[in-house]
Write a protein that holds these residues in place. Structure first.
Motif, PDB file in Angstrom:
ATOM      1  N   GLY A  24      26.963 -61.832  77.726  1.00  0.00           N
ATOM      2  CA  GLY A  24      28.042 -61.860  78.705  1.00  0.00           C
ATOM      3  C   GLY A  24      28.019 -63.116  79.545  1.00  0.00           C
ATOM      4  N   PHE A  25      26.812 -63.531  79.988  1.00  0.00           N
ATOM      5  CA  PHE A  25      26.732 -64.725  80.825  1.00  0.00           C
ATOM      6  C   PHE A  25      27.089 -65.985  80.045  1.00  0.00           C
ATOM      7  N   SER A  26      26.551 -66.135  78.836  1.00  0.00           N
ATOM      8  CA  SER A  26      26.821 -67.357  78.062  1.00  0.00           C
ATOM      9  C   SER A  26      28.294 -67.454  77.692  1.00  0.00           C
ATOM     10  N   SER A  31      33.531 -69.771  78.776  1.00  0.00           N
ATOM     11  CA  SER A  31      34.953 -69.452  78.871  1.00  0.00           C
ATOM     12  C   SER A  31      35.694 -70.421  79.781  1.00  0.00           C
ATOM     13  N   ALA A  32      34.974 -71.077  80.698  1.00  0.00           N
ATOM     14  CA  ALA A  32      35.621 -72.073  81.556  1.00  0.00           C
ATOM     15  C   ALA A  32      36.200 -73.213  80.731  1.00  0.00           C
ATOM     16  N   THR A  33      35.467 -73.659  79.714  1.00  0.00           N
ATOM     17  CA  THR A  33      35.970 -74.756  78.876  1.00  0.00           C
ATOM     18  C   THR A  33      37.169 -74.302  78.055  1.00  0.00           C
ATOM     19  N   THR A 213      39.591 -64.675  85.214  1.00  0.00           N
ATOM     20  CA  THR A 213      39.492 -63.885  86.444  1.00  0.00           C
ATOM     21  C   THR A 213      39.120 -64.771  87.620  1.00  0.00           C
ATOM     22  N   VAL A 214      38.136 -65.641  87.421  1.00  0.00           N
ATOM     23  CA  VAL A 214      37.715 -66.545  88.501  1.00  0.00           C
ATOM     24  C   VAL A 214      38.834 -67.516  88.855  1.00  0.00           C
ATOM     25  N   TYR A 215      39.612 -67.916  87.866  1.00  0.00           N
ATOM     26  CA  TYR A 215      40.710 -68.869  88.067  1.00  0.00           C
ATOM     27  C   TYR A 215      41.750 -68.332  89.049  1.00  0.00           C
ATOM     28  N   LEU A 216      41.882 -66.995  89.102  1.00  0.00           N
ATOM     29  CA  LEU A 216      42.817 -66.378  90.034  1.00  0.00           C
ATOM     30  C   LEU A 216      42.245 -66.280  91.448  1.00  0.00           C
ATOM     31  N   LEU A 217      40.966 -66.621  91.600  1.00  0.00           N
ATOM     32  CA  LEU A 217      40.304 -66.456  92.884  1.00  0.00           C
ATOM     33  C   LEU A 217      39.938 -67.776  93.561  1.00  0.00           C
ATOM     34  N   PHE A 225      32.638 -71.985  85.832  1.00  0.00           N
ATOM     35  CA  PHE A 225      31.490 -71.859  84.940  1.00  0.00           C
ATOM     36  C   PHE A 225      30.548 -70.750  85.407  1.00  0.00           C
ATOM     37  N   TRP A 226      29.992 -70.913  86.607  1.00  0.00           N
ATOM     38  CA  TRP A 226      29.014 -69.932  87.101  1.00  0.00           C
ATOM     39  C   TRP A 226      29.676 -68.610  87.448  1.00  0.00           C
ATOM     40  N   GLY A 227      30.878 -68.676  88.008  1.00  0.00           N
ATOM     41  CA  GLY A 227      31.594 -67.433  88.304  1.00  0.00           C
ATOM     42  C   GLY A 227      31.931 -66.670  87.041  1.00  0.00           C
ATOM     43  N   GLY A 228      32.380 -67.402  86.012  1.00  0.00           N
ATOM     44  CA  GLY A 228      32.663 -66.761  84.732  1.00  0.00           C
ATOM     45  C   GLY A 228      31.424 -66.145  84.120  1.00  0.00           C
ATOM     46  N   GLY A 229      30.282 -66.854  84.239  1.00  0.00           N
ATOM     47  CA  GLY A 229      29.034 -66.320  83.714  1.00  0.00           C
ATOM     48  C   GLY A 229      28.621 -65.037  84.398  1.00  0.00           C
ATOM     49  N   LEU A 230      28.725 -65.003  85.730  1.00  0.00           N
ATOM     50  CA  LEU A 230      28.335 -63.809  86.473  1.00  0.00           C
ATOM     51  C   LEU A 230      29.261 -62.631  86.170  1.00  0.00           C
ATOM     52  N   ILE A 231      30.556 -62.889  86.068  1.00  0.00           N
ATOM     53  CA  ILE A 231      31.489 -61.810  85.735  1.00  0.00           C
ATOM     54  C   ILE A 231      31.255 -61.324  84.310  1.00  0.00           C
TER      55      ILE A 231
END
Length: 278
Positions: A24-26, A31-33, A213-217, A225-231
């Motif tokens: 999930g983290f990787s 997913s940011a890229t 999801t992070v992109y909306l926040l 990157f890190w937000g996507g990994g944590l989610i």
């Protein structure tokens, strides 16, 4: 509840939870890229191109995990990088080239697997079976994820310049073509590492939803990157814990949970949500 807590103490559950966190983290980090280069649908088609490599590896060497994974990687690289090459050397665009190559490869792989009598394994590779991951699968996911996270972290600044302005990146000496091929190869490696967990059909959600999801926040690209990994990690672990008492398929539950988190961000994001204060 007691039965569920007892299940979480078993080695199978612990290994599956660790797999959820790592994969999930990787995937969330990478997913940011995918989001920034606007290639979500390309990645979805590319994930299905892994099947022929699996099929040929089994046909030639049998059900050996250490052979199957390189086969999937090789197939993904051939289709992904091959589509880039075809688009650069013909009148076809990248989407068209990728569509032709991936559907042909997927059909060939499906035919081979059905012919050798592996219908059940086909379902696992298409939709995932995270509880069936062995120690070797987990090590592959861990090593691949570590390489992806470390590489993207070290190269984050030139990478962001390349993703936002390829022409500008080329003008200041950033190797744009190498970044293009390198990113594709890295995404393929991460796709392969998550194949056992969520399958070829569902891996697109794991590779796109966290950063979206992070992109909306937030407006800060580096947080994707890190937000996507944590989610990705948190959503995957939560989904696995929910799948057992609900009796749902773990891989599908991961995508449902990530989809719900995205929907909540879409509705209630303070800055970009549908119900934000205007």
């Amino acid at each position: 509840m007691n039965e569920f807590l007892q299940f979480l103490t078993e080695p199978l559950a612990l290994r599956s939870l660790w797999a959820c966190a790592v994969i999930g983290f990787s995937n969330g980090f990478v997913s940011a890229t995918v989001l920034l280069r606007r290639s979500s649908l390309q990645i979805g088609t590319l994930s299905c191109a892994l099947l022929p490599g699996i099929a040929l590896a089994i046909l030639l060497f049998g059900l050996v995990p250490l052979i199957i994974l390189p086969g999937a990687i090789l197939a993904g690289l051939l289709v992904g990088l091959g589509s880039l090459f075809v688009s650069r050397t013909s009148r076809l665009d990248h989407d068209t080239s990728l569509s032709i190559l991936h559907t042909t490869a997927f059909a060939l792989g499906y035919i081979i697997l059905i012919r050798i009598g592996l219908q059940q394994k086909v379902d696992d590779w298409l939709f995932g079976n995270i509880t069936g991951m062995g120690n070797s699968d987990l090590w592959v996911a861990y090593i691949t994820g570590s390489v992806a996270v470390l590489g993207l972290t070290v190269l984050q600044r030139p990478l962001l310049i390349y993703l936002f302005d390829p022409r500008g990146a080329a003008s200041i000496g950033i190797p744009v073509r190498a970044f293009s091929y390198g990113l594709f190869a890295l995404i393929i490696l991460v796709l392969v590492s998550s194949l056992q967990a969520v399958g070829a059909f569902l891996t697109l959600g794991l590779m796109v939803a966290p950063a979206a999801t992070v992109y909306l926040l937030t407006d800060r690209a580096e947080w994707l990157f890190w937000g996507g990994g944590l989610i990705g990690a948190g959503g995957s672990v939560l989904a696995f814990c929910l799948s057992y008492p609900l009796g749902w398929h773990p891989g599908a539950t991961i995508i449902v949970v990530l989809g719900v988190l995205f929907l909540l961000a879409y509705l209630f994001s303070p800055k970009y949500g549908l119900f934000r204060r205007r």
